[in-house]
Motif scaffolding. Structure first.
Motif, PDB file in Angstrom:
ATOM      1  N   UNK A 169       3.187   8.415  -2.843  1.00 22.48           N
ATOM      2  CA  UNK A 169       1.875   9.790  -2.655  1.00 22.48           C
ATOM      3  C   UNK A 169       2.628  10.571  -1.592  1.00 22.48           C
ATOM      4  N   UNK A 180       0.456   8.457   6.752  1.00 19.33           N
ATOM      5  CA  UNK A 180       0.544   8.247   7.825  1.00 19.33           C
ATOM      6  C   UNK A 180      -0.050   7.129   7.690  1.00 19.33           C
ATOM      7  N   UNK A 224       2.116   2.129  13.188  1.00 22.33           N
ATOM      8  CA  UNK A 224       2.252   0.449  14.809  1.00 22.33           C
ATOM      9  C   UNK A 224       2.794  -0.408  14.112  1.00 22.33           C
ATOM     10  N   UNK A 234       9.298   1.281  15.072  1.00 26.05           N
ATOM     11  CA  UNK A 234       8.280   1.237  15.273  1.00 26.05           C
ATOM     12  C   UNK A 234       8.039   2.586  14.146  1.00 26.05           C
ATOM     13  N   UNK A 285      -1.078 -12.972   4.533  1.00 23.42           N
ATOM     14  CA  UNK A 285      -0.717 -12.087   4.861  1.00 23.42           C
ATOM     15  C   UNK A 285      -1.035 -10.717   5.241  1.00 23.42           C
ATOM     16  N   UNK A 286      -1.804 -10.186   4.568  1.00 26.24           N
ATOM     17  CA  UNK A 286      -2.589  -8.643   5.545  1.00 26.24           C
ATOM     18  C   UNK A 286      -3.372  -9.110   6.707  1.00 26.24           C
ATOM     19  N   UNK A 290      -1.030  -9.237   9.326  1.00 25.05           N
ATOM     20  CA  UNK A 290      -0.490  -7.621   9.568  1.00 25.05           C
ATOM     21  C   UNK A 290      -1.459  -6.721  10.185  1.00 25.05           C
ATOM     22  N   UNK A 349      -0.327  -7.352  13.790  1.00 30.21           N
ATOM     23  CA  UNK A 349       0.821  -6.785  14.398  1.00 30.21           C
ATOM     24  C   UNK A 349      -0.045  -5.674  14.931  1.00 30.21           C
ATOM     25  N   UNK A 350      -0.859  -4.818  13.893  1.00 25.90           N
ATOM     26  CA  UNK A 350      -1.457  -3.580  14.135  1.00 25.90           C
ATOM     27  C   UNK A 350      -2.150  -3.738  15.816  1.00 25.90           C
ATOM     28  N   UNK A 378      -0.767  -3.834  18.615  1.00 25.08           N
ATOM     29  CA  UNK A 378       0.296  -3.218  19.209  1.00 25.08           C
ATOM     30  C   UNK A 378      -0.549  -1.745  19.568  1.00 25.08           C
ATOM     31  N   UNK A 379      -2.138  -1.549  19.007  1.00 25.95           N
ATOM     32  CA  UNK A 379      -2.734  -0.851  20.258  1.00 25.95           C
ATOM     33  C   UNK A 379      -3.855  -0.522  20.539  1.00 25.95           C
ATOM     34  N   UNK A 402      -6.595   7.896   6.432  1.00 29.05           N
ATOM     35  CA  UNK A 402      -4.768   8.010   6.327  1.00 29.05           C
ATOM     36  C   UNK A 402      -4.494   8.142   4.928  1.00 29.05           C
ATOM     37  N   UNK A 453      -3.850   5.461   3.906  1.00 27.54           N
ATOM     38  CA  UNK A 453      -3.676   3.789   3.423  1.00 27.54           C
ATOM     39  C   UNK A 453      -4.336   2.936   2.259  1.00 27.54           C
ATOM     40  N   UNK A 464      -2.745   4.330  -0.720  1.00 19.34           N
ATOM     41  CA  UNK A 464      -1.130   3.200  -0.491  1.00 19.34           C
ATOM     42  C   UNK A 464      -1.556   1.842  -1.137  1.00 19.34           C
TER      43      UNK A 464
END
Lengths: 297, 264
Positions: free
Chosen positions: A82, A86, A90, A126, B9-10, B13, B16-17, B20-21, B86, B88, B91
């Motif tokens: 794509x 963004x 993280x 990261x 699996x998601x 993930x 983790x995100x 970390x935020x 964004x 995501x 994607x």
């Protein structure tokens, strides 16, 4: 074998026909570059092929299926890079590559992909800490991790430095040599020239020219320009037989011809000539595609 | 991998995100715990009038309710809006991942963070502020279904609500209504102090019912007389939360978009 077949494709947004009766075939194993000014219909066309948009009219077949109704098995065979990604800040490249690989039936190994896109040293950092070029290479990694038969690359090297572009071109040629069909859109003419087997130029939603980069718009048969320095003056000569002219000059100078240059129209010259009728200066002075339907035959 | 394995699996993930935020951890995960500590320090042992409750006892049901809404509704509304904006979601849509795996990942995130938050909140209340936790199975059963229904409704409503926000506006569009709702639903102070008409407004939304359900778990039964209907109203609580859950699910299905507005 045809990987992509487009017949009479039409897509309109309101009164504007972004794609206006496009016909195109892309063969399996081919690297095809789609060129055109902003607003020419490139992105719309590619997004229809990717199954993200629906066509208003016409027929589209990608790997034998209509992208809009295609299923998981079809998605398993294509890779999409794509324009921007963004939202991954993280995570690390290894984490997102592994997670993406899991969605495919027969993925490449994550290590192999990290090496292919040259992110070994950044694999566990990261993504927020990656440079623009490194992020773009990660995007490509995400596009190829599923071992796609067909790869869509939308302006892949925008923002790359010259060395990063060369490295990237090497990666694309490797993928092509392994048999991956690649559809590339780009603004860089030298990129198309380096990578593409064939180039299609679109503007106003229609195909204006379709050929190998060397032959596009009759480039190969155009007259060459021979230039040299004589009596302190720059001399130029347009000729269909440049070799003969250079040989005559060499005889006349008895050896070296001072500051000799033989040139043909660059792909960029040819491209700009092709799209000129479709580009106007708007009020801000920036080039913009016209919406006119007066496309020369 | 199949859709459920990919959903797991998601989930990993997503966790983790999330972890970390720092902002997410602070404003949705730790916020109710800090508020409980703050109220306890400020008001000490003299809350709740005649019943002589400590501030920690008094505010615990409210903080539990606020926590449920923060980890479900706010997390979903903010993360889905940001991910749509964004690219995501686009994607993910370009891979062979079944759409249901994305939602399973989100549900996994909400369930894990909400449960961890409740355990932490209860532990802090008990061990730091000496709150006596319920000792009957019936009360914990009530806790379980109010928590489950509340978190589910919050998750689907947050996902549907994400369509109203963009990454740029999400802070204001999500946080401001949440704050107002918390105040009028009696999370931060006694519901009895709120004017009747405002109570009626609050009664339309799920938070008031989650809070009332949680008061029935942690408060002595004689305080039921302080509620609007003079009773805990478990039946009506279940019904209101159930209706919101179904409504949220329908709205999700009808409004969910993988692409930003104007890009499809």
């Amino acid at each position: 074998m045809t990987a992509i077949s487009i017949r009479g494709l039409v897509k309109a947004y309101g009164a504007k026909r972004a794609v206006d009766g496009l016909d195109l075939d892309i063969e399996t194993g081919e690297v095809f570059a789609l060129l055109g000014p902003n607003g020419a219909g490139k992105t719309t066309t590619v997004e229809i092929l990717e199954g993200f948009r629906t066509a208003d009219a016409g027929e589209v077949s990608v790997l034998g299926s209509d992208p809009h109704t295609a299923n998981r098995l079809w998605r398993n065979r294509i890779g999409i890079v794509l324009q921007t990604s963004s939202g991954l800040d993280l995570l690390t490249p290894r984490e997102i590559l592994a997670s993406t690989a899991h969605t495919y039936a027969n993925p490449r190994s994550v290590e192999e992909v990290i090496a292919a896109v040259g992110l070994q040293e950044k694999a566990d950092v990261r993504i927020a800490g990656l440079s623009g070029g490194q992020r773009r290479r990660l995007d490509v990694g995400l596009g190829i991790v599923g071992r796609p038969e067909l790869l869509f690359l939308d302006e892949p090297t925008t923002g790359f430095d010259p060395q990063a572009r060369r490295d990237f071109w090497g990666l694309i040629r490797t993928l092509a040599s392994e048999g991956t069909t690649i559809l590339l859109t780009t603004h860089y003419l030298d990129e198309a020239e380096h990578l593409a087997d064939r180039v299609g130029v679109i503007a106003g939603g229609r195909l204006l020219a379709l050929d190998t980069p060397a032959n596009l718009g009759g480039r190969a048969s155009e007259e060459a320009t021979v230039a040299w320095l004589e009596d302190g003056e720059r001399r130029t000569l347009r000729t269909a037989t440049p070799t003969l002219e250079v040989s005559r000059l060499a005889d006349r100078f008895g050896g070296e011809v001072p500051e000799l240059v033989v040139s043909r129209p660059s792909l960029e010259d040819t491209y700009l000539t092709l799209i000129a009728p479709h580009v106007t200066q708007d009020d801000e002075g920036a080039p913009a595609a016209t919406t006119t339907r007066k496309v020369p035959a | 991998m199949n859709a459920v394995a990919l959903g797991f699996d998601r989930t990993l993930l997503e966790l983790k995100m999330y972890s970390r935020e720092k902002e997410a951890v602070f404003f949705s995960f730790l916020f109710p715990i800090m508020m409980l500590a703050l109220f306890s320090v400020i008001f000490g042992d003299s809350m709740g009038g005649d019943s002589q409750m400590s501030a920690a006892e008094y505010f615990l049901p409210g903080m539990i309710s606020a926590g449920i809404l923060l980890t479900s509704f706010q997390t979903m509304a903010m993360s889905v809006a940001a991910e749509r904006d964004d690219g995501t979601l686009k994607r993910l849509r370009s891979t062979p991942m079944p759409p249901v795996s994305y939602f399973l990942g989100k549900v996994g995130l909400v369930v894990t963070t909400a449960l961890a938050q409740q355990v932490l909140l209860l532990a802090v209340a008990k061990f730091a502020f000496g709150v006596d936790l319920p000792d009957t199975a019936a009360r914990w059963l009530t806790f379980a279904w109010v928590f489950g229904l509340g978190a589910f409704a919050g998750t689907v409503l947050g996902t549907a609500y994400s369509s109203l926000a963009s990454a740029r506006t999400v802070g204001a569009v999500v946080v401001a209504p949440m704050l107002i709702l918390q105040f009028i639903s009696g999370v931060y102070f006694s519901f009895t102090d709120i004017p009747e008409w405002l109570k009626q407004v609050a009664s339309v939304f799920p938070l008031k019912w989650i809070a009332q359900g949680m008061r029935s778990v942690f408060f002595p039964d004689d305080l039921a007389s302080m509620e609007m209907a003079g009773a805990w109203e478990h039946g009506r609580t279940a019904m209101v939360l159930g209706v919101w859950a179904v409504l949220g699910l329908v709205l999700c299905v009808l409004t969910f978009r993988w692409f930003k507005r104007g890009t499809t």
